[in-house]
Scaffold this active site. Sequence first.
Site, PDB file in Angstrom:
ATOM      1  N   GLU A 279       0.824  -1.207   0.000  1.00  0.00           N
ATOM      2  CA  GLU A 279       0.000   0.000   0.000  1.00  0.00           C
ATOM      3  C   GLU A 279       0.864   1.265   0.000  1.00  0.00           C
ATOM      4  O   GLU A 279       0.544   2.243  -0.673  1.00  0.00           O
ATOM      5  CB  GLU A 279      -0.934  -0.013   1.220  1.00  0.00           C
ATOM      6  N   GLU A 282       2.114   1.724  -3.380  1.00  0.00           N
ATOM      7  CA  GLU A 282       1.043   2.228  -4.245  1.00  0.00           C
ATOM      8  C   GLU A 282       0.837   3.726  -4.017  1.00  0.00           C
ATOM      9  O   GLU A 282       0.682   4.498  -4.961  1.00  0.00           O
ATOM     10  CB  GLU A 282      -0.245   1.447  -3.967  1.00  0.00           C
ATOM     11  N   CYS A 299      -8.634  -2.299   3.523  1.00  0.00           N
ATOM     12  CA  CYS A 299      -8.602  -3.500   4.379  1.00  0.00           C
ATOM     13  C   CYS A 299      -9.942  -3.812   5.019  1.00  0.00           C
ATOM     14  O   CYS A 299     -10.150  -4.921   5.477  1.00  0.00           O
ATOM     15  CB  CYS A 299      -7.526  -3.437   5.453  1.00  0.00           C
ATOM     16  N   SER A 319      -7.422   1.776  -2.760  1.00  0.00           N
ATOM     17  CA  SER A 319      -6.202   1.005  -3.005  1.00  0.00           C
ATOM     18  C   SER A 319      -6.556  -0.362  -3.577  1.00  0.00           C
ATOM     19  O   SER A 319      -7.540  -0.977  -3.187  1.00  0.00           O
ATOM     20  CB  SER A 319      -5.449   0.830  -1.683  1.00  0.00           C
ATOM     21  N   LYS A 358     -15.984  -9.966   6.952  1.00  0.00           N
ATOM     22  CA  LYS A 358     -14.946 -10.846   6.414  1.00  0.00           C
ATOM     23  C   LYS A 358     -15.567 -12.115   5.847  1.00  0.00           C
ATOM     24  O   LYS A 358     -14.996 -12.752   4.977  1.00  0.00           O
ATOM     25  CB  LYS A 358     -13.930 -11.190   7.507  1.00  0.00           C
ATOM     26  N   GLU A 361     -16.450 -10.972   2.455  1.00  0.00           N
ATOM     27  CA  GLU A 361     -15.248 -10.774   1.640  1.00  0.00           C
ATOM     28  C   GLU A 361     -14.698 -12.107   1.124  1.00  0.00           C
ATOM     29  O   GLU A 361     -14.336 -12.245  -0.035  1.00  0.00           O
ATOM     30  CB  GLU A 361     -14.180 -10.067   2.485  1.00  0.00           C
ATOM     31  N   GLU A 366     -13.800 -12.442  -6.674  1.00  0.00           N
ATOM     32  CA  GLU A 366     -12.380 -12.196  -6.969  1.00  0.00           C
ATOM     33  C   GLU A 366     -11.454 -12.977  -6.045  1.00  0.00           C
ATOM     34  O   GLU A 366     -10.248 -13.011  -6.264  1.00  0.00           O
ATOM     35  CB  GLU A 366     -12.030 -10.706  -6.816  1.00  0.00           C
ATOM     36  N   CYS A 503     -11.252  -2.250  14.351  1.00  0.00           N
ATOM     37  CA  CYS A 503     -11.585  -3.673  14.532  1.00  0.00           C
ATOM     38  C   CYS A 503     -11.718  -4.068  16.005  1.00  0.00           C
ATOM     39  O   CYS A 503     -12.415  -5.031  16.320  1.00  0.00           O
ATOM     40  CB  CYS A 503     -10.526  -4.540  13.880  1.00  0.00           C
TER      41      CYS A 503
END
Lengths: 574, 161
Positions: A279, A282, A299, A319, A358, A361, A366, A503
């Site tokens: 990151e 990037e 994230c 990102s 999550k 996700e 993907e 979190c």
Amino acid sequence: MDFTIEVNNKKIEANKGETILTALNRNGIKVPTLCYMKDMFPTGSCRMCVVEVDGRKDLITACSEPVYEGMKIKTHSQRVIESRKMIVELLLSNHPDDCLYCERNRNCELQGLADLLNVNERRISGKKNNHKIDQSSSSIVRDQDKCILCGRCVRVCEEIEGVSAIDYINRGSKTVIGTAYNKGLNTSSCINCGQCIMVCPTGALHEKPHAPEIESALEDPEKTVVVQYAPAISVSIAEEFGLQAGKDMIGALNAALRKMGFNFVFDTSFTADLTIMEESAELIDRIQNGGKLPMLTSCCPAWVKYAEEFQMDMLENVSSCKSPQQMMGALIKSYFADKKEIDPKNIYSVSIMPCIAKKFEQQRDEMTHDGITDIDAVLTTRELVKMIRKYGIDLNNIEPEIADSPLGMRSSAGKMFGASGGVMEAAIRTAYYKLTGEELIHFRIPEVRGFEGRKEAKININGMELGVAVVSGLKNAAELMEEIRNGREDIHFIEVMACPGGCINGGGQIIGSDDEAVKARMMCLYDIDEKDSVKFSHKNPYILELYDKFLGVPLGHKSHELLHTSYQKREVML
Amino acid sequence: MMERAVENILGRYPNAKRENLIPILQEIQEREGYLSEGAIVKVGQRLKLPASKIFGVATFYNQFRFEPLGKYHIQVCRGTACHVLGSASVLEEIEKQLNVKAGKTTKDGLFSIEVVACIGACGLAPVISVNGEFHAKVTTDSIKEILDEYRNKAEEGEGHE
Ligand code: SF4
Ligand code: FES
């Protein structure tokens, strides 16, 4: 203190403008509440908090009524208690009688109130609810029969997350909480943050369980079962085992997971370090080569889905880095599998997350390649705690162990991902090094720490001023995005987390932890950072080795293949 | 098509605010016969209101429908006179025979049911109207005949258009 009021014939101090409830709580007097939510405007709708006020005929809701000088209140008169009890009895009149089988048994506010108010017989029976359980979401199960319409889920969803996936529908006795057109949650704008679960007083909302599947995998001799845990996990379970909230349980956790039968134990903080490498590369690339700015972190999967629905014009700013969970998933079934010569098909990869998004996700298209999903199942903190107990493991009496190498070795920068601002701090440390060749001496960046919903800082890197912002709670994110759309240009990098505080306060965490406990988790993460010798992701020797032996360079070919992803606009009912 | 109609209606409220929500929804329903998902989303975009909220408000009132009308739209009067003469069981029987609740449309799109307050034909109580045709002194027994009549009509291909 501005003046005194009289409570149960005793004087207590009170401040002008505060509610009765606030004054009572500060003075150690407890009044039960249900619809009340701290730091939010009171609705006064459930009437659980009623008190008697001298000179007023009706009972008054303490959560919404301001105090005045000389006010005389009775908080536990017989009349008050009877009234509270009646409310609970009415709520129970159409409630399913299956506490024993309920997810929230022993941690249910309705149960607690019934107990507190001595409800020990059914005086009122009503027609039982009979709704279909909504299993459509990848993350949340909604059992409306257990809903008592307190409205807290509706409020967090709207006021904290800015999503409004759900609202009150119909009216009178037909009222339910549901999505537009009362469809499955999966077709709604729900981003799976799970904050509604955190505020639900009953078992009406809970996560999609993955534990049964994991338990079968643990028994399967064909499978190598690998587990990773998020940075926030080890600091979020102590209180469940009778220890001080916020205590770091990392060693005991490693040992417990091995005892449960997991073959390899990895730490998601390792791939948090990896995320930082990618990151920050990037970010620098975007800054130096005129890429889209500000760059937004990726994230938090609830935030990513939110962006795909509500901030579609900003998707290029997000990102391309996968989240640490998914980076770890990809590495386990490539790098690790190669190293150990295990067929990726025979690896069952579990992650333990303080999060229910999550679970969503992990199921994104993907995140599957050639029919192999990077991550096979996701456990929440709550599910983990239950599993530890179920397997008969005594966390208080266990020899600490360390995680497996190399995917279990982290810097303290990676560990800080667990708190809002942690990703930013870790990223700045590494970006600074990459841009200047020197280490940041003042490695702490206090402006981005703490529970504030929005934090901003300007970091001077060799004369260049890097503007950064950290937001948690997506309503805050939406406001910042609007400022950017309206021309704000002084911010280059933004960390976004859906859950307030990050979190450590995720939607998969223990329900009912108080603010102090959540704060203790944050303090523990910073404490670890103080004590650890490796405070920079780019100094983690195992990360360096990973690049050296396998990945090449950040943003290189292999990284792109394994560690980066893309986003899609989502057409949902907004 | 729907989009244009909704756009047109919204066009008439250049500074639409929350308080215009109900009149806008009423106009859409007037025009389209019901509130479609697409329509609600469009209204939401204009008024900056989430779809769930609009649906919540709309379901609070009995007047809104969320499915297109059936080919034959049955209005069951629940006014006082009809009530006294048993309109509750009439409604129940219609719901039973069509296997849908009031406010809904049958799967084949043939019938929809709506509950209305007095339709001003108290002399005929209990009364129902199907696409505007009144049926007087309905009993639970006569309902099947009435429904069959429209089923036959539909088969013969002479709908209400
Ligand atoms: S998970 Fe989050 S977005 Fe989904 S309904 Fe609950 S609070 Fe709203
Ligand atoms: S807690 Fe005060 S009215 Fe609900």
